[in-house]
Design an enzyme around this catalytic site. Structure first.
Site, PDB file in Angstrom:
ATOM      1  N   SER A 107      -0.453   7.598   8.180  1.00 16.30           N
ATOM      2  CA  SER A 107      -1.647   7.128   7.584  1.00 16.30           C
ATOM      3  C   SER A 107      -2.924   7.308   7.790  1.00 16.30           C
ATOM      4  CB  SER A 107      -1.766   5.397   7.444  1.00 16.30           C
ATOM      5  OG  SER A 107      -2.298   4.894   6.696  1.00 16.30           O
ATOM      6  N   THR A 156      -2.424   8.342  -1.782  1.00 18.08           N
ATOM      7  CA  THR A 156      -2.470   6.931  -1.982  1.00 18.08           C
ATOM      8  C   THR A 156      -2.808   6.363  -3.178  1.00 18.08           C
ATOM      9  OG1 THR A 156      -1.136   6.242   0.086  1.00 18.08           O
ATOM     10  CG2 THR A 156      -2.050   4.519  -1.681  1.00 18.08           C
ATOM     11  N   ARG A 165      -4.199 -10.200   0.600  1.00 16.70           N
ATOM     12  CA  ARG A 165      -2.566 -11.082   1.854  1.00 16.70           C
ATOM     13  C   ARG A 165      -3.569 -12.267   2.456  1.00 16.70           C
ATOM     14  NH1 ARG A 165      -2.893  -5.016   3.124  1.00 16.70           N
ATOM     15  NH2 ARG A 165      -2.637  -3.686   0.793  1.00 16.70           N
ATOM     16  N   LYS A 252       1.723   9.309  -4.480  1.00 17.56           N
ATOM     17  CA  LYS A 252       1.889   7.666  -3.955  1.00 17.56           C
ATOM     18  C   LYS A 252       1.916   6.279  -4.903  1.00 17.56           C
ATOM     19  CE  LYS A 252       3.203   5.294   0.238  1.00 17.56           C
ATOM     20  NZ  LYS A 252       1.628   4.457  -0.384  1.00 17.56           N
TER      21      LYS A 252
HETATM   22  C1  GLV Z   1      -2.934  -0.190   3.872  1.00 20.21           C
HETATM   23  O1  GLV Z   1      -2.538   0.532   3.433  1.00 20.21           O
HETATM   24  C2  GLV Z   1      -2.027  -1.484   3.527  1.00 20.21           C
HETATM   25  O2  GLV Z   1      -1.153  -1.577   3.074  1.00 20.21           O
HETATM   26  O3  GLV Z   1      -3.069  -3.240   4.527  1.00 20.21           O
END
Ligand code: GLV
Length: 387
Positions: A107, A156, A165, A252
């Site tokens: 990543s 991505t 989140r 992606k």
């Molecule tokens: C980064 O790619 C994440 O989903 O935190």
């Protein structure tokens, strides 16, 4: 040594051994987590067709992804902050993947840098690119991936802006963790993790810190994405990136047939049907439900891969039988890494391989290229009737 027979065993150990902040980072989806949940529950809705009296000798799970030989149709997905789940986590995961014969994807938001992973491995790995506003930095990042002999660029497309989140905000997620009282109390119970981290090569974002200026908090994923990621990314820019890279490009984050057609148009070597593990647009379809329409649109013209929701070899079997040429595991290998380091990643791969191999045999198939929809029992309304 605990007896590990499935990915859930690794997850339980992982939860015990890794600081809460990083467990929560891996285990969260965005907002209500509906998409995160459905990524796995939709796999459960598909059943397998048992076949008998088929010669099952000489089986193999080997196949290819973007022209590269793989021991099974599974790659390690790019996972941000992997080196916070376990000291030198990216190096350990890449070594486990290399020994097993599956691709490792590093990543952009990794802890170990591109160069550190390249130095510690001999098989070429894939590099996942987030596009940044700073064009010089972006070009240098691509050059670094080229210099490290990365054999594919995974761009991505579904994270120009970070999905929320809740737990990351509540935990004050950072790398390295900020030593607040709740974090210190939790770290005190994770001595194995802490001892490892004391000896880690690195505890910050290795591809970024020291390479780019102008971020208010270099330890915060939220700050990086908010201040540096390029919100203007579009298909023209993607086409230019492909040209600049000149090698294999995997796009992606495709969840829609129209986007899949655009990806084909810019010349992607493969696309990954993905909702980012349910971490971006909550309320989006699960990847496995989105897969059939995308295959119908482009499946005969471009290699279609899938991530989001793969936790077992049976999930791999279902995705491949549906038509995907490869799958990715993110959380499944992260559990192994946090539970037992490199040996845990190897164990995760072994578990998935065995589940895939045995399930293939019991469905009466011996090779990956024999897997097709005929072995699946898919509910009639699986794709859903949406307006
Ligand atoms: C980064 O790619 C994440 O989903 O935190």
């Amino acid at each position: 040594m605990p007896v590990i027979t499935n990915i859930d065993d690794l997850k339980r150990l992982y939860q015990r051994r890794v600081p809460r902040m990083f467990y929560d980072y891996a285990e969260s989806g965005s907002w209500t987590e509906q998409t995160f949940r459905e990524n796995t529950s939709d796999f459960e809705d598909i059943r397998l067709r048992q076949r008998v009296a088929v010669d099952m000798t000489g089986r193999s799970t080997a196949t290819q992804m973007v022209g590269q030989d793989v021991a099974m149709p599974v790659a390690l997905a790019p996972v941000g902050l992997t080196g916070m789940q376990c000291a030198d986590g990216e190096i350990k995961a890449a070594r486990a993947a290399e020994a097993f014969g599956v691709p490792f994807t590093l990543s952009t938001m990794s802890i170990n840098s591109i160069e550190e992973v390249a130095e510690a491995t001999s098989a070429p790995f894939w590099f996942q690119l987030y596009t940044m506003k700073d064009q010089d930095y972006l070009s240098r990042l691509i050059e670094r991936a080229r210099a490290a002999n990365c054999s594919a660029l995974v761009i991505t497309l579904d994270l120009q802006i970070l999905g929320q989140r809740h737990r990351d905000l509540k935990n004050g997620l950072s790398a390295p963790p900020k030593l607040t009282i709740p974090t210190m109390m939790n770290l005190a119970t994770k001595w194995r993790w802490g001892i490892g981290m004391l000896g880690a090569k690195r505890r910050d974002f290795g591809n970024i810190v020291g390479h780019v200026q102008g971020v208010s908090d270099p330890s915060s994923l939220m700050a990086w994405t908010g201040e540096q990621f390029d919100p203007s990314l579009d298909w023209d820019k993607i086409a230019k990136l492909k040209e600049q890279w000149g090698g294999k490009v995997i796009l992606k984050g495709i969840l829609d047939a129209d986007d899949a057609r655009m990806a084909l148009k810019v010349g992607a070597d493969a696309i990954v049907v993905s909702n980012h593990g349910g971490r971006q647009l909550d309320g989006a379809l699960s990847s496995i439900r989105a897969l059939p329409a995308i295959l119908d649109a482009v499946g005969d013209k471009v290699e279609v891969h899938l991530d989001s929701g793969i936790r077992s070899g049976q999930d791999v079997l279902k995705a491949v039988a549906m038509g995907a040429k490869g799958t990715y595991i993110g959380r499944a290998f992260t559990y192994g890494l946090g539970a037992m380091g490199q040996a845990g990643v190897t164990r995760a791969l072994e578990v998935i391989h065995k589940e895939l191999d045995v399930s293939m045999a019991l469905c009466g198939r011996r090779r990956v290229d024999e897997l097709d929809r005929d072995i699946l029992l898919v509910p009639e309304d699986f794709e859903g009737r949406w307006q």
